[in-house]
Write a protein that holds these residues in place. Structure first.
Motif, mmCIF file in Angstrom:
data_model
loop_
_atom_site.group_PDB
_atom_site.id
_atom_site.type_symbol
_atom_site.label_atom_id
_atom_site.label_comp_id
_atom_site.label_asym_id
_atom_site.label_seq_id
_atom_site.Cartn_x
_atom_site.Cartn_y
_atom_site.Cartn_z
ATOM 1 N N LEU A 18 0.830 -1.207 0.000
ATOM 2 C CA LEU A 18 0.000 0.000 0.000
ATOM 3 C C LEU A 18 0.862 1.254 0.000
ATOM 4 N N MET A 19 1.926 1.260 0.773
ATOM 5 C CA MET A 19 2.800 2.425 0.827
ATOM 6 C C MET A 19 3.475 2.661 -0.523
ATOM 7 N N THR A 20 3.786 1.613 -1.208
ATOM 8 C CA THR A 20 4.404 1.764 -2.526
ATOM 9 C C THR A 20 3.431 2.435 -3.495
ATOM 10 N N VAL A 21 2.177 2.048 -3.436
ATOM 11 C CA VAL A 21 1.172 2.657 -4.332
ATOM 12 C C VAL A 21 0.990 4.135 -3.998
ATOM 13 N N VAL A 22 0.889 4.466 -2.673
ATOM 14 C CA VAL A 22 0.669 5.862 -2.268
ATOM 15 C C VAL A 22 1.833 6.738 -2.706
ATOM 16 N N LEU A 23 3.035 6.300 -2.506
ATOM 17 C CA LEU A 23 4.200 7.079 -2.881
ATOM 18 C C LEU A 23 4.272 7.278 -4.394
ATOM 19 N N GLY A 24 3.965 6.214 -5.120
ATOM 20 C CA GLY A 24 4.045 6.303 -6.582
ATOM 21 C C GLY A 24 3.026 7.274 -7.156
ATOM 22 N N VAL A 25 1.785 7.306 -6.584
ATOM 23 C CA VAL A 25 0.736 8.195 -7.107
ATOM 24 C C VAL A 25 1.039 9.646 -6.733
ATOM 25 N N SER A 26 1.434 9.824 -5.434
ATOM 26 C CA SER A 26 1.689 11.191 -4.977
ATOM 27 C C SER A 26 2.908 11.799 -5.657
ATOM 28 N N ALA A 27 3.878 11.007 -5.925
ATOM 29 C CA ALA A 27 5.108 11.517 -6.554
ATOM 30 C C ALA A 27 5.035 11.458 -8.075
ATOM 31 N N ARG A 28 3.957 10.959 -8.543
ATOM 32 C CA ARG A 28 3.748 10.861 -9.993
ATOM 33 C C ARG A 28 4.864 10.043 -10.680
ATOM 34 N N TRP A 29 5.210 8.852 -10.068
ATOM 35 C CA TRP A 29 6.169 7.954 -10.704
ATOM 36 C C TRP A 29 5.525 7.297 -11.901
ATOM 37 N N PRO A 30 6.319 6.741 -12.708
ATOM 38 C CA PRO A 30 5.723 5.926 -13.785
ATOM 39 C C PRO A 30 4.979 4.726 -13.183
ATOM 40 N N VAL A 31 3.947 4.346 -13.889
ATOM 41 C CA VAL A 31 3.098 3.270 -13.343
ATOM 42 C C VAL A 31 3.895 1.989 -13.111
ATOM 43 N N TRP A 32 4.759 1.656 -14.054
ATOM 44 C CA TRP A 32 5.494 0.381 -13.924
ATOM 45 C C TRP A 32 6.458 0.410 -12.749
ATOM 46 N N LEU A 33 6.876 1.610 -12.297
ATOM 47 C CA LEU A 33 7.846 1.696 -11.226
ATOM 48 C C LEU A 33 7.229 1.380 -9.873
ATOM 49 N N TRP A 34 5.957 1.793 -9.636
ATOM 50 C CA TRP A 34 5.340 1.504 -8.339
ATOM 51 C C TRP A 34 4.371 0.337 -8.377
ATOM 52 N N ALA A 35 3.906 0.005 -9.605
ATOM 53 C CA ALA A 35 2.926 -1.089 -9.702
ATOM 54 C C ALA A 35 3.576 -2.459 -9.433
ATOM 55 N N MET A 36 4.813 -2.599 -9.931
ATOM 56 C CA MET A 36 5.464 -3.914 -9.782
ATOM 57 C C MET A 36 5.749 -4.265 -8.323
ATOM 58 N N PRO A 37 6.305 -3.364 -7.476
ATOM 59 C CA PRO A 37 6.498 -3.708 -6.058
ATOM 60 C C PRO A 37 5.179 -3.942 -5.332
ATOM 61 N N ALA A 38 4.134 -3.213 -5.714
ATOM 62 C CA ALA A 38 2.843 -3.427 -5.058
ATOM 63 C C ALA A 38 2.299 -4.814 -5.346
ATOM 64 N N VAL A 39 2.446 -5.239 -6.580
ATOM 65 C CA VAL A 39 1.966 -6.603 -6.943
ATOM 66 C C VAL A 39 2.756 -7.667 -6.183
ATOM 67 N N ILE A 40 4.073 -7.470 -6.098
ATOM 68 C CA ILE A 40 4.898 -8.473 -5.393
ATOM 69 C C ILE A 40 4.509 -8.548 -3.921
ATOM 70 N N ALA A 41 4.245 -7.407 -3.298
ATOM 71 C CA ALA A 41 3.852 -7.412 -1.894
ATOM 72 C C ALA A 41 2.522 -8.137 -1.703
ATOM 73 N N MET A 42 1.584 -7.930 -2.620
ATOM 74 C CA MET A 42 0.297 -8.617 -2.515
ATOM 75 C C MET A 42 0.461 -10.133 -2.654
ATOM 76 N N VAL A 43 1.315 -10.565 -3.580
ATOM 77 C CA VAL A 43 1.524 -12.018 -3.785
ATOM 78 C C VAL A 43 2.137 -12.646 -2.535
ATOM 79 N N VAL A 44 3.125 -11.942 -1.946
ATOM 80 C CA VAL A 44 3.755 -12.488 -0.736
ATOM 81 C C VAL A 44 2.736 -12.603 0.383
ATOM 82 N N ALA A 45 1.869 -11.609 0.536
ATOM 83 C CA ALA A 45 0.858 -11.681 1.579
ATOM 84 C C ALA A 45 -0.083 -12.843 1.365
ATOM 85 N N ILE A 46 -0.503 -13.032 0.086
ATOM 86 C CA ILE A 46 -1.408 -14.153 -0.205
ATOM 87 C C ILE A 46 -0.739 -15.491 0.120
#
Length: 398
Positions: A18-46
């Motif tokens: 979640l923190m990766t998504v918030v930082l990426g949106v607020s800082a206006r990072w490229p989607v691929w830069l913050w989306a990939m760590p967010a997906v990995i964190a979700m998979v690990v949690a599952i």
């Protein structure tokens, strides 16, 4: 409670995503830069949420307090056979046994006897294959084999043995000791006999097979004695002939020392076993190479003539000499005086040529030829009073 230990890990993985998504949106990072760590964190949690924690191992059940206890009995002085007939071991041991739980329902009046029988059967399998001399080794083997528990043939008890004692009777020990000494002595004697046979075969079939091999054998044992080896050729040839039961080869006869004649040859006539008789019972006269009566050598002629002729040669009395004729006639007369007329006659006829065998004459003369009246001569007096072969009355006036 199951899964309690995994909840913090799952929450931490979701928060990181979640923190990766918030930082990426607020800082206006490229989607691929913050989306990939967010997906990995979700998979690990599952994944953490889906895994199951290991279940604790079940606690071991408490031991059954109703299991039969081991009982102890003893067996003493039981005879067990050995590998040698009539030599038995005296076996003693402690026996531990217990009934088998959940048996078939059969009962035995004396279960201890079943345990003893089982232990003795196992001990007998060992003792009957061992010799009685190996008591110490067998005792240790029995302790090792009988120490494991085993069921009896009926399946009612299980038994094991220990504290084994094994011995022999005193009489058997003495007999075995004597037999052992006899076997050892016989073994030594057998080895010595084979060694002697080998030596005899070596000497008879190899070393002394011929005079030449005997000389080589002697020289091999005395390498530095070549001159002595030459002197030993004759005796070795004789030894080789004796070893092979043969006569000495003519090639080596001249090397063999000849025995000397006896000091008093005519005494051989006293022994009947050595007398040579002709068909009339009188000692015959052998002929020489020319066919005339006379000695043909030391071993030819009548038994009394040949040795006497050899004696005359040994004392260096030349043939046809007066001294030889006088010596011969004196021996003939001395032989006649001893009560042996036949040998005396043979000496006169063969060596002196007296056809009539008349005593007291030297070839028909009163004195030996060549002896001067006033010379030294060889005066002698016969047993019958004759001087130089002539009676005392013939030589001097009365």
């Amino acid at each position: 409670m199951k899964g309690t230990g995994k909840a913090p890990l799952v929450g931490l993985a979701l928060a990181a995503g979640l923190m990766t998504v918030v930082l990426g949106v607020s800082a206006r990072w490229p989607v691929w830069l913050w989306a990939m760590p967010a997906v990995i964190a979700m998979v690990v949690a599952i994944l953490l949420a889906s895994t199951r924690s290991p279940e604790p191992e079940p606690e071991s059940e408490p031991a059954d307090s109703d299991e039969p206890r081991w009982e102890e009995t003893r067996v003493d002085e039981v005879a067990l056979p050995s590998r040698v007939p009539d030599y038995d071991f005296c076996f003693s041991a402690a026996v531990w046994w217990r009934p088998i739980p959940n048996a078939t329902g059969l009962v035995h009046a004396d279960p201890a006897s079943l345990a003893i029988e089982t232990v003795l059967a196992r001990a007998r399998e060992l003792t009957e294959r061992e010799v009685p001399e190996r008591l110490g080794l067998l005792r240790h083997r029995l302790n090792g084999v009988l120490g494991t528990q085993i069921r009896d043939t009926s399946g009612l008890v299980e038994a094991m043995g220990g504290q084994v004692e094994l011995r022999l009777s005193e009489d058997d020990r003495e007999r075995l000791g004597r037999l052992s000494e006899v076997r050892k002595t016989e073994e030594v004697w057998e080895h010595e006999r084979r060694c002697e046979q080998s030596k005899r075969a070596y000497l008879g079939d190899d070393a002394l097979k011929s005079p030449g091999s005997a000389v080589v054998w002697w020289l091999a044992r005395h390498e530095d004695k070549v001159r002595e080896a030459v002197d030993m050729i004759g005796p070795l040839a004789q030894l080789s002939a004796a070893a092979n039961d043969e006569a000495v080869d003519e090639l080596y006869e001249h090397l063999i020392p000849q025995p000397r004649s006896q000091a008093i040859p005519f005494l051989d006539e006293v022994a009947p076993s050595r007398r040579r008789l002709d068909d009339d019972g009188v000692g015959g006269v052998e002929t020489g190479p020319s066919g005339h009566p006379g000695p043909a050598g030391p071993s030819s002629g009548p038994m009394v003539v040949g040795p006497l002729n050899q004696l005359l040669d040994d004392i260096d009395l030349a043939k046809d000499s007066p001294a030889r004729e006088v010596y011969t006639r004196r021996v003939a007369e001395f032989t006649d005086a001893m009560g042996l007329p036949e040998p005396a006659r043979l000496i006169r006829e063969t060596l002196l040529g007296d056809e009539g065998g008349c005593p007291g004459r030297v070839s028909g003369h009163e004195q030996p030829a060549g002896a001067a009246d006033d010379g030294p001569g060889m005066g002698w007096t016969g047993v019958n009073g004759a001087v130089n072969g002539t009676s005392s009355g013939a030589g001097h006036g009365t």
